[in-house]
Design a protein around this motif. Structure first.
Motif, PDB file in Angstrom:
ATOM      1  N   LYS A 271       0.849  -1.189   0.000  1.00 25.89           N
ATOM      2  CA  LYS A 271       0.000   0.000   0.000  1.00 25.89           C
ATOM      3  C   LYS A 271       0.889   1.246   0.000  1.00 25.89           C
ATOM      4  CE  LYS A 271      -3.825   0.102   0.150  1.00 25.89           C
ATOM      5  NZ  LYS A 271      -4.787   0.162  -0.998  1.00 25.89           N
ATOM      6  N   THR A 272       1.401   1.560  -1.180  1.00 20.03           N
ATOM      7  CA  THR A 272       2.337   2.676  -1.311  1.00 20.03           C
ATOM      8  C   THR A 272       1.650   4.036  -1.219  1.00 20.03           C
ATOM      9  OG1 THR A 272       2.136   2.548  -3.725  1.00 20.03           O
ATOM     10  CG2 THR A 272       3.935   1.303  -2.687  1.00 20.03           C
ATOM     11  N   ASN A 273       0.324   4.037  -1.156  1.00 17.10           N
ATOM     12  CA  ASN A 273      -0.413   5.300  -0.996  1.00 17.10           C
ATOM     13  C   ASN A 273      -0.417   5.790   0.444  1.00 17.10           C
ATOM     14  OD1 ASN A 273      -2.143   2.932  -0.545  1.00 17.10           O
ATOM     15  ND2 ASN A 273      -3.749   4.427  -0.095  1.00 17.10           N
ATOM     16  N   VAL A 274       0.079   4.984   1.376  1.00 20.75           N
ATOM     17  CA  VAL A 274       0.004   5.305   2.807  1.00 20.75           C
ATOM     18  C   VAL A 274       1.316   5.920   3.288  1.00 20.75           C
ATOM     19  CG1 VAL A 274      -0.316   4.385   5.135  1.00 20.75           C
ATOM     20  CG2 VAL A 274      -1.651   3.459   3.224  1.00 20.75           C
ATOM     21  N   THR A 275       1.202   7.072   3.957  1.00 13.01           N
ATOM     22  CA  THR A 275       2.340   7.715   4.616  1.00 13.01           C
ATOM     23  C   THR A 275       2.092   7.703   6.119  1.00 13.01           C
ATOM     24  OG1 THR A 275       2.690   9.206   2.734  1.00 13.01           O
ATOM     25  CG2 THR A 275       3.694   9.835   4.834  1.00 13.01           C
ATOM     26  N   TYR A 276       3.108   7.325   6.871  1.00 14.43           N
ATOM     27  CA  TYR A 276       2.965   7.240   8.332  1.00 14.43           C
ATOM     28  C   TYR A 276       3.794   8.330   8.984  1.00 14.43           C
ATOM     29  CZ  TYR A 276       2.977   5.152  13.034  1.00 14.43           C
ATOM     30  OH  TYR A 276       2.838   4.923  14.386  1.00 14.43           O
ATOM     31  N   LYS A 277       3.146   9.113   9.863  1.00  7.48           N
ATOM     32  CA  LYS A 277       3.830  10.186  10.576  1.00  7.48           C
ATOM     33  C   LYS A 277       3.629  10.001  12.082  1.00  7.48           C
ATOM     34  CE  LYS A 277       5.912  14.205  11.077  1.00  7.48           C
ATOM     35  NZ  LYS A 277       7.361  14.359  10.822  1.00  7.48           N
ATOM     36  N   PRO A 278       4.567   9.343  12.764  1.00  9.20           N
ATOM     37  CA  PRO A 278       4.458   9.195  14.223  1.00  9.20           C
ATOM     38  C   PRO A 278       5.012  10.426  14.944  1.00  9.20           C
ATOM     39  CG  PRO A 278       6.344   7.961  13.418  1.00  9.20           C
ATOM     40  CD  PRO A 278       5.712   8.599  12.211  1.00  9.20           C
ATOM     41  N   TYR A 279       4.428  10.725  16.085  1.00 12.49           N
ATOM     42  CA  TYR A 279       4.912  11.789  16.968  1.00 12.49           C
ATOM     43  C   TYR A 279       5.208  11.143  18.317  1.00 12.49           C
ATOM     44  CZ  TYR A 279       3.152  15.087  13.500  1.00 12.49           C
ATOM     45  OH  TYR A 279       2.922  15.780  12.324  1.00 12.49           O
TER      46      TYR A 279
END
Length: 310
Positions: A271-279
């Motif tokens: 699923k290359t459409n997904v970007t993950y941004k953890p804080y």
């Protein structure tokens, strides 16, 4: 049980232009004849071609009184029109109350009929109607907590979403979310054991019973049944539009580790459409390590991500 388990504050204000007046004149009803209450806010003197859809969390409150949406998350796209939709049975007449886990005046119609599935259908019907008006060229979704799940469900079921953002939405299974919350909010091991056993028994009862009268944490059978049966990974696997997943590492309402695992599974599914941004230092309510609000940083990062899509 903790109604704050899936809660993100996102709210509303009114500044009408011709487009907003068009939306306010819409009369949308569900299949049972009940009205879908919508709000459309114009943020620019120009007619907007972008629609920013903001989706609140799971608390029993009117989105009309939730200032965080209007004053902060609406700035994700400051020139877009902002759409919010009330949950079943809730109107702006309901007073704002976040003093406890349950609302003292939570409407019976809401408790009986609300669910993520119901909310998703209401949003899809509303957005589809607005799209048919020919005004909006792009649709962006931002949902927090339960609203993140609803945003994912809308994106999975439609082809009109340009991009979507899911904030602190948790991992794959809601039962695991509840048990994680119990572990991190219990005062003792004894309480954790008792609450874990009690909720597991409750979950099994809901999953193996026909609909029955229920009010737990301002939610009824339909809500609990859907939440316990849903698999968020299966939902996300059906989302093809660009998707940004945001998760705080200090969240005690949903498990950051479960989100990490879900992201890994999505990668395995290509699923290359997904970007993950953890804080790492952010809580479920967008507070930082020192208790300061991280909302501004999250909004700035969302804006940067959206800019890269153009």
């Amino acid at each position: 049980m903790h109604s704050s388990l899936l809660r993100v504050a996102i709210g509303y204000s009114v500044l009408f232009t011709a487009q907003a007046a068009f939306a306010s004149g819409l009369y949308l009803v569900r299949e049972d004849g009940s009205e879908i209450t919508i709000y459309l806010k114009s943020q620019s003197p120009k007619d907007a071609t972008d629609l920013l859809v903001l989706i609140q969390g799971s608390d029993c409150n009117s989105v009309a009184h939730n200032t965080l949406i209007n004053e902060q998350f609406s700035q994700v796209l400051p020139e877009a029109d902002v759409l919010t939709v009330e949950k079943y049975g809730i109107t702006s007449d309901l007073s704002w109350d976040r003093s406890s886990d349950v609302h003292p005046d939570c409407p019976a119609d809401y408790i009986e009929n609300d669910s993520p599935e119901r909310r998703t259908a209401d949003y899809i019907k509303t957005i589809s109607q607005l799209k048919e008006g020919g005004i909006y060229e792009r649709v962006f979704l931002v949902g927090g907590s339960e609203g993140a799940m609803v945003a994912n469900m809308i994106a999975a079921k439609t082809d009109f979403v340009t991009a979507s953002i899911a904030l602190n939405g948790g991992g794959r299974k809601f039962l695991d979310t509840i048990l994680y919350n119990i572990k991190h909010t219990s005062n003792s091991k004894e309480q954790e054991k008792e609450d874990t056993e009690g909720f597991t028994s409750f979950a099994m009862h809901v999953m193996n019973s026909e609909p029955f009268e229920l009010n737990m944490g301002d939610h009824g059978y339909a809500w609990w049944r859907y939440m316990l049966a849903s698999d968020q990974l299966e939902i996300l696997a059906q989302v093809d539009n660009p998707l940004l997943i945001v998760q705080g590492g200090k969240d005690i309402n949903v498990s950051p580790e479960a989100v990490d695992q879900q992201i890994a599974k999505l990668a395995e599914l290509n699923k290359t459409n997904v970007t993950y941004k953890p804080y790492p230092d952010m809580t479920h309510s967008f507070d930082g390590a020192e208790g300061e609000s991280a909302v501004g940083q999250v909004i700035t990062d969302i804006q940067s991500w959206l800019a890269q899509l153009d």
